[in-house]
Design an enzyme around this catalytic site. Structure first.
Site, PDB file in Angstrom:
ATOM      1  N   TYR A   1     -14.814 -16.715  -6.675  1.00 56.35           N
ATOM      2  CA  TYR A   1     -14.858 -15.296  -7.052  1.00 56.35           C
ATOM      3  C   TYR A   1     -13.586 -14.581  -6.598  1.00 56.35           C
ATOM      4  O   TYR A   1     -12.993 -13.784  -7.344  1.00 56.35           O
ATOM      5  CB  TYR A   1     -16.088 -14.659  -6.418  1.00 56.35           C
ATOM      6  CG  TYR A   1     -16.360 -13.238  -6.820  1.00 56.35           C
ATOM      7  CD1 TYR A   1     -16.841 -12.931  -8.083  1.00 56.35           C
ATOM      8  CD2 TYR A   1     -16.164 -12.189  -5.918  1.00 56.35           C
ATOM      9  CE1 TYR A   1     -17.113 -11.621  -8.455  1.00 56.35           C
ATOM     10  CE2 TYR A   1     -16.435 -10.875  -6.272  1.00 56.35           C
ATOM     11  CZ  TYR A   1     -16.909 -10.599  -7.535  1.00 56.35           C
ATOM     12  OH  TYR A   1     -17.181  -9.302  -7.894  1.00 56.35           O
TER      13      TYR A   1
ATOM     14  N   GLY B   1     -20.091  -3.921 -18.795  1.00 58.25           N
ATOM     15  CA  GLY B   1     -20.907  -4.235 -17.621  1.00 58.25           C
ATOM     16  C   GLY B   1     -21.784  -3.066 -17.221  1.00 58.25           C
ATOM     17  O   GLY B   1     -22.051  -2.858 -16.037  1.00 58.25           O
TER      18      GLY B   1
ATOM     19  N   LEU C   1     -21.653  -3.280  -1.825  1.00 63.91           N
ATOM     20  CA  LEU C   1     -22.372  -2.178  -2.482  1.00 63.91           C
ATOM     21  C   LEU C   1     -23.877  -2.418  -2.462  1.00 63.91           C
ATOM     22  O   LEU C   1     -24.341  -3.557  -2.373  1.00 63.91           O
ATOM     23  CB  LEU C   1     -21.940  -2.064  -3.944  1.00 63.91           C
ATOM     24  CG  LEU C   1     -20.462  -1.796  -4.228  1.00 63.91           C
ATOM     25  CD1 LEU C   1     -20.207  -1.832  -5.735  1.00 63.91           C
ATOM     26  CD2 LEU C   1     -20.043  -0.446  -3.665  1.00 63.91           C
TER      27      LEU C   1
HETATM   28  O1  GFB Z   1     -23.661  -9.736   0.532  1.00 61.76           O
HETATM   29  P1  GFB Z   1     -23.477 -11.115   1.026  1.00 61.76           P
HETATM   30  O2  GFB Z   1     -24.383 -12.163   0.428  1.00 61.76           O
HETATM   31  O3  GFB Z   1     -22.021 -11.654   0.802  1.00 61.76           O
HETATM   32  O4  GFB Z   1     -23.705 -11.083   2.624  1.00 61.76           O
HETATM   33  P2  GFB Z   1     -20.655 -11.331   1.553  1.00 61.76           P
HETATM   34  C1  GFB Z   1     -23.632 -12.277   3.330  1.00 61.76           C
HETATM   35  C2  GFB Z   1     -23.839 -12.046   4.824  1.00 61.76           C
HETATM   36  O5  GFB Z   1     -25.175 -11.591   5.072  1.00 61.76           O
HETATM   37  C3  GFB Z   1     -23.688 -13.372   5.563  1.00 61.76           C
HETATM   38  C4  GFB Z   1     -25.892 -12.585   5.823  1.00 61.76           C
HETATM   39  O6  GFB Z   1     -23.252 -13.138   6.877  1.00 61.76           O
HETATM   40  C5  GFB Z   1     -25.125 -13.895   5.539  1.00 61.76           C
HETATM   41  O7  GFB Z   1     -25.360 -14.885   6.533  1.00 61.76           O
HETATM   42  N1  GFB Z   1     -27.300 -12.628   5.392  1.00 61.76           N
HETATM   43  C6  GFB Z   1     -28.384 -12.586   6.219  1.00 61.76           C
HETATM   44  C7  GFB Z   1     -27.760 -12.716   4.126  1.00 61.76           C
HETATM   45  N2  GFB Z   1     -29.512 -12.709   5.520  1.00 61.76           N
HETATM   46  C8  GFB Z   1     -29.154 -12.786   4.217  1.00 61.76           C
HETATM   47  C9  GFB Z   1     -29.915 -12.904   3.011  1.00 61.76           C
HETATM   48  O8  GFB Z   1     -31.145 -12.984   3.012  1.00 61.76           O
HETATM   49  N3  GFB Z   1     -29.212 -12.933   1.842  1.00 61.76           N
HETATM   50  C10 GFB Z   1     -27.841 -12.825   1.793  1.00 61.76           C
HETATM   51  N4  GFB Z   1     -27.202 -12.822   0.617  1.00 61.76           N
HETATM   52  N5  GFB Z   1     -27.102 -12.738   2.938  1.00 61.76           N
HETATM   53  C11 GFB Z   1     -19.760 -10.731  -0.760  1.00 61.76           C
HETATM   54  C12 GFB Z   1     -19.426 -11.628  -1.906  1.00 61.76           C
HETATM   55  O9  GFB Z   1     -19.632 -11.506   0.374  1.00 61.76           O
HETATM   56  O10 GFB Z   1     -18.877  -9.652  -0.610  1.00 61.76           O
HETATM   57  C13 GFB Z   1     -19.370 -10.816  -3.122  1.00 61.76           C
HETATM   58  O11 GFB Z   1     -20.423 -12.633  -2.023  1.00 61.76           O
HETATM   59  C14 GFB Z   1     -18.471  -9.593  -2.937  1.00 61.76           C
HETATM   60  O12 GFB Z   1     -18.943 -11.630  -4.141  1.00 61.76           O
HETATM   61  C15 GFB Z   1     -18.844  -8.787  -1.704  1.00 61.76           C
HETATM   62  O13 GFB Z   1     -17.128  -9.987  -2.873  1.00 61.76           O
HETATM   63  C16 GFB Z   1     -17.929  -7.627  -1.421  1.00 61.76           C
HETATM   64  O14 GFB Z   1     -20.645  -9.933   2.097  1.00 61.76           O
HETATM   65  O15 GFB Z   1     -20.332 -12.408   2.519  1.00 61.76           O
END
Ligand code: GFB
Length: 314
Positions: free
Chosen positions: A138, A11, A168
């Site tokens: 996941y 990776g 990250l």
């Molecule tokens: O990083 P993320 O997509 O996943 O962040 P998680 C999600 C949070 O950010 C939610 C808000 O509260 C979303 O509503 N958010 C706001 C957004 N605007 C946006 C946007 O434009 N894009 C995205 N992606 N989010 C992750 C897991 O969970 O945590 C991974 O998906 C991993 O697999 C990581 O485990 C540690 O933080 O919720």
């Protein structure tokens, strides 16, 4: 690890894998294998069996995986479950068969913890309650990988260690607006709005959930330190111990990018877990000098780097 130990990064093209490769090289390691997906498909057990039989690495950073933000996780849960489970199982089984003396480091994720926890979350919360729905596939796969590492250690004596990195961001991030993680996506939306002269962007959810933000090179440093100084079936959080609301993260990026437009919150999109601040006492006990940079410094590094900026805007 000695400087000439044979080290395999699975990776190595992704956010964390590339940070580990960069950091190992900076620290003087000289014998690093970085096979890419096209050359070595970890979903094909026979390919990893052959590879380990021929190469016999001494240390394996098993960083490969299907990753994504809340939307990617939520819309492809079966793919996230299948691919991530199969990859770690194939690597463990092939290691047992071909190079059982190799030490393996496997990152889980803070999403293996239950949806609700006393804050900060310590490692004993693993398997202590119901998972968050948006990243269940996941989380189950990563949890299975952690248990698998523990069981291969127990039954076959393979020196496996598992770390739980928090959210990250960093160089070589995925800037896909639909499937990327929150921090790179926010950086991209704000940088694009500034470039295009837009006065408004749309972010997801309420903006109230709280997240940590760990710079990928800091995570890589901790991971390499643990590979060198830790051996136990006990999992270890790698986080900052400090969180921000999504709104605060957006404001920090806005001020660094010097864009003062308006943020609209799309409430049809999920918030996910409300908070998941990590307890990093176990890590600090082993690695007292762990001292990650601030979100402000990390974002500054990224947007002032020409190559990363090109990546963001492409
Ligand atoms: O990083 P993320 O997509 O996943 O962040 P998680 C999600 C949070 O950010 C939610 C808000 O509260 C979303 O509503 N958010 C706001 C957004 N605007 C946006 C946007 O434009 N894009 C995205 N992606 N989010 C992750 C897991 O969970 O945590 C991974 O998906 C991993 O697999 C990581 O485990 C540690 O933080 O919720």
């Amino acid at each position: 690890m000695n400087k000439d130990s044979k080290i395999l990064i699975l990776g190595s093209g992704g956010l964390l894998g590339s940070a580990i490769n960069r950091t190992l090289i900076k620290q003087g390691y000289t014998n690093i294998l970085t096979p890419r997906h096209k050359k070595l498909n970890l979903l094909e057990k026979i390919e990893i069996e052959e590879y380990l039989k021929n190469e016999k690495p001494e240390y394996i950073f098993m960083i490969a995986g299907l990753v994504g933000g809340i939307q990617g996780n939520n819309t492809r849960p079966a793919d996230f479950l299948y691919q991530n489970t199969m990859m770690i199982l194939n690597v463990l089984e092939a290691t047992k068969n071909n190079c059982p003396k190799a030490k393996i480091l496997f990152p889980g994720s803070t999403c293996i913890y239950p949806k609700e926890n006393p804050q900060p979350i310590n490692e004993d919360r693993f398997q202590a309650g119901k998972l968050e729905e948006t990243n269940k596939g996941y989380a189950v796969a990563k949890g299975a990988g952690v248990v698998a590492c523990q069981l291969y250690r127990k039954q076959y004596g393979i020196d496996t260690i598992c770390v739980m990195p928090t959210n990250l961001y960093g160089f070589n991030d995925n800037y896909d607006l639909e499937n990327g993680h929150m921090i790179p996506t926010l950086i991209k939306k704000i940088i694009l709005a500034k470039k295009n002269g837009d006065k408004k962007i749309v972010l997801w959810g309420t903006g109230n959930p709280r997240r940590e933000a760990l710079y990928s090179d800091d995570c890589a440093e901790a991971i390499i330190y643990l590979m060198n100084n830790y051996s136990s079936e006990q999992i270890i959080n790698i986080g900052t111990g400090f969180d921000y609301s999504i709104k605060e993260i957006a404001e920090i990026i806005k001020s660094i990018a010097n864009w003062d437009g308006e943020i609209k919150w799309d409430l049809s999109k999920p918030d996910g877990t409300f908070e998941k601040r990590t307890d990093i006492q176990r890590l600090k006990k082993i690695y007292p000098n762990f001292n990650p940079i601030s979100l402000k410094d990390g974002v500054n590094k990224i947007i002032n780097d020409e190559e990363q900026l090109k990546r963001i805007l492409s």
